[in-house]
Design a protein around this motif. Structure first.
Motif, short mmCIF file in Angstrom:
data_model
loop_
_atom_site.label_atom_id
_atom_site.label_comp_id
_atom_site.label_asym_id
_atom_site.label_seq_id
_atom_site.Cartn_x
_atom_site.Cartn_y
_atom_site.Cartn_z
N VAL A 291 33.47 48.13 54.00
CA VAL A 291 34.32 49.33 53.92
C VAL A 291 34.67 49.58 52.46
CG1 VAL A 291 36.57 50.28 54.58
CG2 VAL A 291 35.30 48.85 56.20
N GLY B 135 36.63 52.59 49.63
CA GLY B 135 37.51 53.76 49.52
C GLY B 135 37.00 54.67 48.42
N GLY B 136 37.62 54.58 47.25
CA GLY B 136 37.24 55.46 46.14
C GLY B 136 36.03 54.97 45.37
N CYS B 137 35.59 53.75 45.62
CA CYS B 137 34.44 53.14 44.90
C CYS B 137 34.68 53.10 43.39
CB CYS B 137 33.13 53.86 45.21
SG CYS B 137 32.73 53.86 46.95
N THR B 138 35.95 52.89 43.00
CA THR B 138 36.27 52.82 41.58
C THR B 138 36.26 51.38 41.07
OG1 THR B 138 38.65 52.73 42.03
CG2 THR B 138 37.69 54.91 41.62
N ASN B 139 35.95 50.44 41.97
CA ASN B 139 35.86 49.03 41.53
C ASN B 139 34.58 48.38 42.01
OD1 ASN B 139 37.23 46.94 40.12
ND2 ASN B 139 37.55 45.89 42.08
N THR C 41 41.86 54.43 46.22
CA THR C 41 42.55 54.70 47.50
C THR C 41 43.54 53.59 47.84
OG1 THR C 41 40.88 53.50 48.79
CG2 THR C 41 40.48 55.86 48.42
N GLY D 253 47.21 47.56 39.71
CA GLY D 253 48.37 47.48 38.81
C GLY D 253 48.09 48.09 37.46
N ARG E 94 45.35 41.20 40.94
CA ARG E 94 44.09 41.85 41.38
C ARG E 94 43.47 41.11 42.56
NH1 ARG E 94 46.66 44.19 38.95
NH2 ARG E 94 46.43 45.07 36.88
N VAL F 196 42.07 47.16 55.84
CA VAL F 196 43.33 47.90 55.78
C VAL F 196 43.13 49.27 56.43
CG1 VAL F 196 45.05 48.92 54.23
CG2 VAL F 196 43.93 46.76 53.60
N ARG G 117 45.98 56.36 29.45
CA ARG G 117 44.68 55.94 29.99
C ARG G 117 43.53 56.59 29.23
NH1 ARG G 117 44.17 53.27 34.54
NH2 ARG G 117 46.06 53.28 35.78
N ARG H 88 33.64 44.45 41.91
CA ARG H 88 32.98 43.89 43.11
C ARG H 88 31.58 44.45 43.29
NH1 ARG H 88 37.21 42.39 47.28
NH2 ARG H 88 38.80 41.48 45.93
C1 LIG Z 1 38.86 54.97 35.32
C2 LIG Z 1 39.33 53.73 36.07
C3 LIG Z 1 40.55 53.15 35.75
C4 LIG Z 1 41.00 52.02 36.44
N1 LIG Z 1 42.21 51.51 36.11
C5 LIG Z 1 42.72 50.50 36.83
C6 LIG Z 1 44.03 50.01 36.58
O1 LIG Z 1 44.75 50.49 35.71
N2 LIG Z 1 44.48 48.98 37.34
C7 LIG Z 1 43.74 48.43 38.33
O2 LIG Z 1 44.22 47.51 39.01
N3 LIG Z 1 42.48 48.85 38.58
C8 LIG Z 1 41.96 49.89 37.88
N4 LIG Z 1 40.70 50.35 38.14
C9 LIG Z 1 39.88 49.68 39.19
C10 LIG Z 1 40.05 50.27 40.61
O3 LIG Z 1 40.56 51.60 40.55
C11 LIG Z 1 40.97 49.43 41.48
O4 LIG Z 1 40.43 48.15 41.70
C12 LIG Z 1 41.27 50.06 42.86
O5 LIG Z 1 42.23 49.28 43.50
C13 LIG Z 1 40.03 50.22 43.72
O6 LIG Z 1 40.31 51.12 44.76
P1 LIG Z 1 39.13 51.88 45.53
O7 LIG Z 1 39.70 52.68 46.64
O8 LIG Z 1 38.31 52.63 44.58
O9 LIG Z 1 38.36 50.64 46.10
P2 LIG Z 1 36.77 50.43 46.22
O10 LIG Z 1 36.20 50.36 44.84
O11 LIG Z 1 36.21 51.41 47.15
O12 LIG Z 1 36.73 48.97 46.86
C14 LIG Z 1 37.25 47.87 46.16
C15 LIG Z 1 37.26 46.66 47.10
O13 LIG Z 1 38.17 46.91 48.18
C16 LIG Z 1 37.48 46.85 49.44
N5 LIG Z 1 38.09 47.91 50.29
C17 LIG Z 1 38.17 49.24 50.04
N6 LIG Z 1 38.85 49.85 51.04
C18 LIG Z 1 39.18 48.89 51.94
C19 LIG Z 1 39.90 48.88 53.17
N7 LIG Z 1 40.41 50.00 53.70
N8 LIG Z 1 40.08 47.68 53.81
C20 LIG Z 1 39.56 46.53 53.29
N9 LIG Z 1 38.85 46.47 52.12
C21 LIG Z 1 38.69 47.65 51.45
C22 LIG Z 1 36.02 47.12 49.12
O14 LIG Z 1 35.16 46.56 50.10
C23 LIG Z 1 35.89 46.42 47.76
O15 LIG Z 1 35.75 45.02 47.93
C24 LIG Z 1 40.21 51.47 37.47
C25 LIG Z 1 38.97 52.05 37.78
C26 LIG Z 1 38.54 53.17 37.09
C27 LIG Z 1 37.22 53.79 37.44
#
Ligand SMILES: Cc1cc2nc3c(=O)[nH]c(=O)nc-3n(C[C@H](O)[C@H](O)[C@H](O)COP(=O)(O)OP(=O)(O)OC[C@H]3O[C@@H](n4cnc5c(N)ncnc54)[C@H](O)[C@@H]3O)c2cc1C
Length: 265
Positions: free
Chosen positions: A45, A47-51, A97, A107, A141, A149, A169, A254
């Motif tokens: 699963v 969400g935003g694929c930002t990590n 997300t 954070g 983290r 979730v 940022r 990841r």
């Molecule tokens: C421009 C930029 C700036 C950033 N700045 C920060 C920052 O200041 N601080 C920070 O902490 N991070 C930062 N990040 C990293 C990222 O945004 C975070 O790690 C964020 O929490 C990832 O959220 P996501 O919805 O994109 O998760 P995703 O990248 O989609 O997934 C991340 C992980 O969570 C899992 N996951 C996603 N949704 C669920 C769910 N519903 N249930 C269970 N598992 C799930 C996925 O399988 C994966 O392992 C940044 C990224 C970018 C691109």
């Protein structure tokens, strides 16, 4: 429910690295999400694929359409695909997300999601449970619980400093270039970016990847980088820093997928 077949995952990751998925599911109700999980618990699963960056995958679930936020008596209830930046100023400009935010305990600027989180509704092996924040065991983290979730309850929003944090940022990061934020976690009391910079790797290029000039803990994709390339670059950075300092950096980013087909085009 919407589905994409033979989907290029490159367009999902904020780093624009991904292979192919046979099927990407986009559930539009919680029932659709839990049915997908009940049917095949191993479906990853996102969400935003930002990590995340991807190789090839048979299947993937993307929560972006599960994005409702409701005010409730104890605060705010947000579905897993809701954007964090709609709730918290410290996430301004990052399309992350609630689900990914909880899993990573997002954070910035001295705040962490766990400061605001009361509980999460979680799918665990076929059962739906409400876990109080203490049982999610959120750390730097990281989260230490098994499950997906579905939604989360937060005490309150915080949006006052959105513009200020966004500006900071933009100044600190390679803004506008494909990246997934920090690649490595900061070792206790140290900065991963500083360790990488001191090892002479700031600006280092490997194929289409580059250690950002603005921030050595961020890698940007200048075009056609693959998951294989990024895994190789991560290994190079870890080895170089280790040889110099004896510190083994732990990845924060990841990887989801398999490399067999030379994926990540
Ligand atoms: C421009 C930029 C700036 C950033 N700045 C920060 C920052 O200041 N601080 C920070 O902490 N991070 C930062 N990040 C990293 C990222 O945004 C975070 O790690 C964020 O929490 C990832 O959220 P996501 O919805 O994109 O998760 P995703 O990248 O989609 O997934 C991340 C992980 O969570 C899992 N996951 C996603 N949704 C669920 C769910 N519903 N249930 C269970 N598992 C799930 C996925 O399988 C994966 O392992 C940044 C990224 C970018 C691109």
């Amino acid at each position: 429910m919407q589905k994409k077949l033979s989907a290029s995952l490159k367009n999902f990751s904020a780093l624009r690295i991904g292979g192919l998925a046979d099927t990407v599911y986009f559930p539009e109700t919680m029932a659709e999400l839990t049915e997908l999980l009940d049917e095949q618990p191993a479906r990853p699963v996102v969400g935003g694929c930002t990590n995340v960056f991807f190789g090839d995958l048979p299947e993937l679930i993307c929560t972006k359409y599960l994005n409702k936020i409701n005010e409730i008596s104890s605060g705010l209830e947000a579905e897993c695909g809701a954007l964090l930046e709609k709730l918290f100023d410290f996430a301004a400009g990052v399309p992350a997300t609630v689900g990914g935010g909880v899993i990573m305990n997002f954070g910035a600027f001295g705040f962490e999601l766990k400061d605001f989180l009361r509980s999460a509704q979680v799918w665990q092996g076929g059962a739906i449970k409400i876990l109080p924040v203490t049982e999610l065991r959120l750390g730097y983290r990281s989260a230490d619980f098994a499950g997906i979730v579905l939604s989360a309850v937060f005490e309150k929003k915080q949006l006052e400093k959105k513009n200020e944090y966004l500006k900071l940022r933009q100044e600190k990061m390679p803004w506008g270039q494909p990246n997934i934020g920090s690649i490595f976690k900061n070792p206790a009391g140290l900065s991963a970016g500083k360790l990488i910079e001191d090892a002479g790797l700031k600006g280092y290029k490997y194929k289409d990847l580059q250690v950002a000039e603005k921030h050595a803990n961020i890698v940007v994709n200048n075009g056609a980088a693959s998951a294989r390339d990024l895994l190789a670059l991560i290994a190079q950075i870890r080895q170089t820093v280790r040889e110099r300092t004896n510190i083994l950096l732990e990845t924060e980013a990841r990887y989801l997928g398999q490399i067999e087909n030379g994926a990540g085009r």
